[in-house]
Enzyme design. Sequence first.
Site, PDB file in Angstrom:
ATOM      1  N   LYS A 174      46.179  38.597  38.232  1.00 18.44           N
ATOM      2  CA  LYS A 174      46.362  39.301  37.155  1.00 18.44           C
ATOM      3  C   LYS A 174      47.325  40.267  36.104  1.00 18.44           C
ATOM      4  O   LYS A 174      48.264  40.949  36.618  1.00 18.44           O
ATOM      5  CB  LYS A 174      45.506  38.128  36.441  1.00 18.44           C
ATOM      6  CG  LYS A 174      45.414  36.239  37.371  1.00 18.44           C
ATOM      7  CD  LYS A 174      44.445  35.615  35.889  1.00 18.44           C
ATOM      8  CE  LYS A 174      44.823  34.259  36.637  1.00 18.44           C
ATOM      9  NZ  LYS A 174      43.527  33.988  37.667  1.00 18.44           N
TER      10      LYS A 174
ATOM     11  N   SER B   2      39.233  30.602  30.291  1.00 21.68           N
ATOM     12  CA  SER B   2      41.276  31.304  31.040  1.00 21.68           C
ATOM     13  C   SER B   2      42.061  29.825  29.571  1.00 21.68           C
ATOM     14  O   SER B   2      42.982  30.314  29.349  1.00 21.68           O
ATOM     15  CB  SER B   2      42.071  30.619  32.180  1.00 21.68           C
ATOM     16  OG  SER B   2      41.817  29.581  32.826  1.00 21.68           O
TER      17      SER B   2
ATOM     18  N   HIS C 122      40.185  37.118  34.261  1.00 16.94           N
ATOM     19  CA  HIS C 122      41.310  37.294  32.794  1.00 16.94           C
ATOM     20  C   HIS C 122      40.405  38.242  32.315  1.00 16.94           C
ATOM     21  O   HIS C 122      41.084  39.001  30.580  1.00 16.94           O
ATOM     22  CB  HIS C 122      41.330  36.092  32.059  1.00 16.94           C
ATOM     23  CG  HIS C 122      41.935  34.666  32.760  1.00 16.94           C
ATOM     24  ND1 HIS C 122      43.313  34.862  32.543  1.00 16.94           N
ATOM     25  CD2 HIS C 122      42.173  34.267  33.334  1.00 16.94           C
ATOM     26  CE1 HIS C 122      43.831  34.297  32.876  1.00 16.94           C
ATOM     27  NE2 HIS C 122      43.309  33.142  33.375  1.00 16.94           N
TER      28      HIS C 122
HETATM   29  C1  LIG Z   1      43.540  32.921  38.804  1.00 16.15           C
HETATM   30  C2  LIG Z   1      41.727  33.032  38.580  1.00 16.15           C
HETATM   31  C3  LIG Z   1      41.575  32.671  40.007  1.00 16.15           C
HETATM   32  C4  LIG Z   1      42.121  32.785  41.433  1.00 16.15           C
HETATM   33  O1  LIG Z   1      42.385  34.382  41.610  1.00 16.15           O
HETATM   34  P1  LIG Z   1      43.879  34.405  43.288  1.00 16.15           P
HETATM   35  O2  LIG Z   1      44.060  35.987  42.802  1.00 16.15           O
HETATM   36  O3  LIG Z   1      44.697  34.339  41.864  1.00 16.15           O
HETATM   37  O4  LIG Z   1      43.790  33.360  43.762  1.00 16.15           O
HETATM   38  C5  LIG Z   1      40.068  32.541  40.107  1.00 16.15           C
HETATM   39  N1  LIG Z   1      39.499  32.451  39.097  1.00 16.15           N
HETATM   40  C6  LIG Z   1      39.502  32.911  37.930  1.00 16.15           C
HETATM   41  C7  LIG Z   1      38.597  32.319  36.626  1.00 16.15           C
HETATM   42  C8  LIG Z   1      40.789  32.761  37.805  1.00 16.15           C
HETATM   43  O5  LIG Z   1      41.425  32.661  36.289  1.00 16.15           O
END
Ligand SMILES: *Cc1c(COP(=O)(O)O)cnc(C)c1O
Length: 395
Positions: free
Chosen positions: A241, A182, A210
């Site tokens: 996301k 990320s 992502h």
């Molecule tokens: C954002 C993210 C999460 C967490 O997801 P949420 O649904 O916001 O709790 C887990 N792993 C990665 C790699 C992320 O970027």
Amino acid sequence: MNSRTAWAKAELEELVRAGRLVPIRTLETHQGAWVSIGGKKLLNMCSNNYLGLANHPEVRKAASEAIEEFGMGAGAVRSIAGTNSIHERLERELASFKHFESSLVYQGGLLANLGSIPVLVGKEDVVLSEELNHASIIDGVRLSSAKRIVYKHLDMEDLRKQLMEHRKEGRKALIVTDGVFSMDGDIAPLPEITKLGEEFNAMVYVDDAHGEGVLGDHGRGIVDHFKLAGKVDIEMGTFSKALGGMGGFVASDSDLIALMKQRARPFLFSSALNPGDTAAIVKSLEIMRRDDSLLRKLWDNSKRLKEGLSSAGYDLGRSKTPITPVMVGDERKVLELSQSLYAESNVFASPIVFPTVAKGTARIRLMPSAVHSVEDIDYAIESFTKQGKKLGILA
Ligand SMILES: *Cc1c(COP(=O)(O)O)cnc(C)c1O
């Protein structure tokens, strides 16, 4: 505040002194290309709303209709009375979209990692965890009590070495990695990882937070991007996301998913995802399947942004995805750049500094999306060029 909690003030002051207190910006509008913060209009370059589904009219409508039909709350944990037909519908559609046998919906991506990893491995087992894995993976591995071996970022020689050294220690072994990293936007070498998984009899788990909605045919994600259906054992993801809502999931074979329903603690001990949130994701998937114009717009905008910033002289690191890190290096310089963009150019672009990234690699991470217009992207490039020159970051 009383004397028993006075330590909190001291710790906050320490964060301020170290320049590590994270300011929390409050948005007064939805997640659009432009947002309002403190009454000021700013170009939003920070959201993970890759496809614009967070405020898509059809997604909003699906959520409100589900609230009308099923009510606001799910009412109970999934294993008692919280499982609704809308959860099962989402689980079926997700499995089919992702080309897995089965899937399980959680209340968030973080919970999906915390809940699933301890079902897969326990204290007699070993986990090979990539150096830059997300905090929720690290915590999931901790909760599992398995032995954790960290291998170097993207380094398959090191993964092999660690497997040779440590595979024998565990009854079971799990290789776990982010799909898209990320902070840098680079991609895990999943084909090589699955080969090593086969060779050393280790399960492979990829966190596609992502990659979803960004990579693969119609945004099916990283497993589809590499055409590895059947070779990756567990794909985990988030709905928060690109899918524009809230919640998380894992996809795998049906026995593993059935076992998770018996053992995963967020499934057993935390109430189910609300019907409105669940229905919103069913709709997001339908939109993604039907039409890939949002996906194409996302990539066109990313390409334009990267080309513009590169020709202005910025170093964009090693990104292979829309995630666009503008590498500045020096922590103070990056804070200054972000501050001038905010105050003078009305561009909202957060600085990312230690400990989120290594010391000396401070950056601004830009997240272009399908909701940005060409003019928005050009405005971001112009503003970065202007402020970068002013601060002596660009020649
Ligand atoms: C954002 C993210 C999460 C967490 O997801 P949420 O649904 O916001 O709790 C887990 N792993 C990665 C790699 C992320 O970027």
